[in-house]
Design a protein around this motif. Structure first.
Motif, PDB file in Angstrom:
ATOM      1  N   ILE A  76       0.851  -1.192   0.000  1.00  0.00           N
ATOM      2  CA  ILE A  76       0.000   0.000   0.000  1.00  0.00           C
ATOM      3  C   ILE A  76       0.887   1.242   0.000  1.00  0.00           C
ATOM      4  CG2 ILE A  76      -1.641   1.328   1.397  1.00  0.00           C
ATOM      5  CD1 ILE A  76      -3.014  -0.958   0.163  1.00  0.00           C
ATOM      6  N   SER A  77       0.589   2.165  -0.875  1.00  0.00           N
ATOM      7  CA  SER A  77       1.418   3.374  -0.999  1.00  0.00           C
ATOM      8  C   SER A  77       1.062   4.395   0.081  1.00  0.00           C
ATOM      9  CB  SER A  77       1.224   3.996  -2.375  1.00  0.00           C
ATOM     10  OG  SER A  77      -0.108   4.489  -2.495  1.00  0.00           O
ATOM     11  N   THR A  78       1.943   5.380   0.246  1.00  0.00           N
ATOM     12  CA  THR A  78       1.703   6.455   1.222  1.00  0.00           C
ATOM     13  C   THR A  78       0.441   7.227   0.864  1.00  0.00           C
ATOM     14  OG1 THR A  78       4.072   6.671   1.618  1.00  0.00           O
ATOM     15  CG2 THR A  78       2.686   8.529   2.260  1.00  0.00           C
ATOM     16  N   ASP A  79       0.221   7.451  -0.420  1.00  0.00           N
ATOM     17  CA  ASP A  79      -0.967   8.167  -0.852  1.00  0.00           C
ATOM     18  C   ASP A  79      -2.242   7.391  -0.518  1.00  0.00           C
ATOM     19  OD1 ASP A  79      -2.258  10.377  -2.287  1.00  0.00           O
ATOM     20  OD2 ASP A  79      -2.764   8.826  -3.755  1.00  0.00           O
ATOM     21  N   GLU A  80      -2.185   6.072  -0.682  1.00  0.00           N
ATOM     22  CA  GLU A  80      -3.345   5.234  -0.358  1.00  0.00           C
ATOM     23  C   GLU A  80      -3.623   5.257   1.137  1.00  0.00           C
ATOM     24  OE1 GLU A  80      -3.727   1.605  -3.454  1.00  0.00           O
ATOM     25  OE2 GLU A  80      -1.770   1.789  -2.487  1.00  0.00           O
ATOM     26  N   LYS A  81      -2.567   5.311   1.942  1.00  0.00           N
ATOM     27  CA  LYS A  81      -2.760   5.401   3.387  1.00  0.00           C
ATOM     28  C   LYS A  81      -3.475   6.697   3.740  1.00  0.00           C
ATOM     29  CE  LYS A  81       1.366   2.658   4.433  1.00  0.00           C
ATOM     30  NZ  LYS A  81       2.712   2.660   5.015  1.00  0.00           N
TER      31      LYS A  81
END
Length: 380
Positions: free
Chosen positions: A263-268
């Motif tokens: 999971i990417s930082t943006d998705e978090k």
């Protein structure tokens, strides 16, 4: 690689490049689904059994079943065999009583006034054209004797049936003939003699009936115990199999997650933002997902500190799909909400709503603080 939006359905699996590589996973899932369907059917059977038992509510109890003898938890097949044997024995005892009744029948038929009752009434020969209008069920001694000796399954099942037909012979004659007629007087006299002899046999009949009732009650109780034991064993087996299925799913989940991208930082950030849009009930469910994979995480309390960077990939993916589904449900339900009902609920539950808003705000603030830390110092 292009990052996945919150409305995505399947996580990208980097190592799967063809349908042939997907087939083994589909096969595993198909096997699990078949197993789950079988277990569900067994669970429904057990639930139906205990549902039926709860409706019966017996008025008496034979005590705890835990200390009963081992024979009470034998297989249903053995109990059914025992039941057949018991019924055969009871039938023999009843035949003995019927034989005793045969003695009474013989004594009555040998009486000097028994002649008019030995054979069926010859309506035509006697010109009794209204006989069948007055008498609903004609009866005579020969008909009784014939049914007592029948071997085609039409024989009497118990002594009281024969007794009822014997009385019917005399009562028919007394009903059709005038009180002062010879036939009426003869029938009344023979009925009195029959009742005297019947009273001598009655104690044995009553004793046998009580014995049969007790045997049937014990048989039903034993059968009930056997069914309970069988269902208890089935419940234990289902529990064990469900545990195996759950472990299998966990292994598959771990394998799938290991092959998924992270999971990417943006998705978090999007997950955190989505949590802010959810009602407090759904936020609590999301926290329970985190607690499921992190035993040290405290999902209850007024202040919850959720650090998405500290969560496993499995937890993050589950949160991602959960918030997506919750938002979709929320979007559909919001269009169907009536303003008046909302106003009424807000008036009735103002205190609860304020408490829920407070908890939700504290949770989201904690998530925001974590997001702020990431913006200052991005995760590695």
């Amino acid at each position: 690689m292009e990052e996945m939006e919150l409305d995505g359905l399947i996580p990208y699996v980097g190592t799967v490049n063809s349908s042939s590589e997907v087939e083994p996973w589909e096969h595993h899932l198909d096997q699990i689904l078949v197993k789950v369907n079988e277990l569900e059917k067994s669970v429904n059977e057990i639930e139906q059994f205990y549902h039926d038992q709860s409706k019966k509510q017996p008025s008496t109890s034979k005590g705890s079943t835990l200390g009963k003898d081992e024979r009470q938890i034998n297989g249903l097949k053995k109990l059914q065999q025992d039941g057949c044997s018991r019924e055969a024995t009871a039938a023999k005892r009843m035949q003995q009583l019927i034989s005793h009744f045969g003695v009474i029948l013989r004594q009555i038929t040998q009486h000097k006034w028994a002649g008019p009752f030995l054979q069926p009434v010859d309506v035509k020969a006697l010109g009794l054209h209204d006989y069948h209008k007055v008498i609903d069920k004609p009866m005579d001694f020969s008909t009784i004797k014939k049914q007592m000796e029948a071997t085609d399954g039409t024989s009497y099942k118990n002594v009281r049936e024969i007794c009822a037909d014997m009385r019917l012979v005399f009562k028919n004659a007394m009903k059709y003939n005038d009180e002062k007629s010879n036939i009426h007087v003869m029938a009344k006299t023979l009925l009195r003699k029959f009742e005297e002899k019947w009273l001598q046999l009655l104690p044995k009949v009553t004793e046998e009936e009580k014995r049969l009732e007790q045997e049937e009650a014990e048989a039903l109780f034993d059968m009930q115990l056997a069914k309970e034991a069988a269902n208890a064993r089935m419940a234990r087996e289902i529990s064990s199999e469900l545990y195996e299925v759950d472990m299998h799913l966990e292994r598959l989940r771990a394998i799938v997650i290991s092959k998924c991208r992270k999971i990417s930082t943006d998705e978090k950030r999007k997950i955190a933002a989505a949590l802010d849009k959810l009602p407090v009930e759904d936020v609590d469910k999301a926290l329970e997902i985190v607690a499921q994979y992190d035993s040290s995480f405290q999902s209850k309390g007024d202040l919850v500190d959720l650090d998405l960077d500290a969560q496993s990939e499995c937890t993050l993916w589950k949160l991602k799909f959960f918030v997506k589904g919750a938002l979709e449900v929320q979007g559909k339900s919001s269009t169907a909400v009536v303003v008046d009902s909302n106003h009424e609920r807000s008036n009735n539950n103002g205190g609860n709503n304020n408490s829920n808003k407070k908890r939700k705000k504290e949770i989201c603030n904690a998530i925001a603080r974590t997001a702020k830390k990431r913006s200052v110092k991005p995760s590695s």
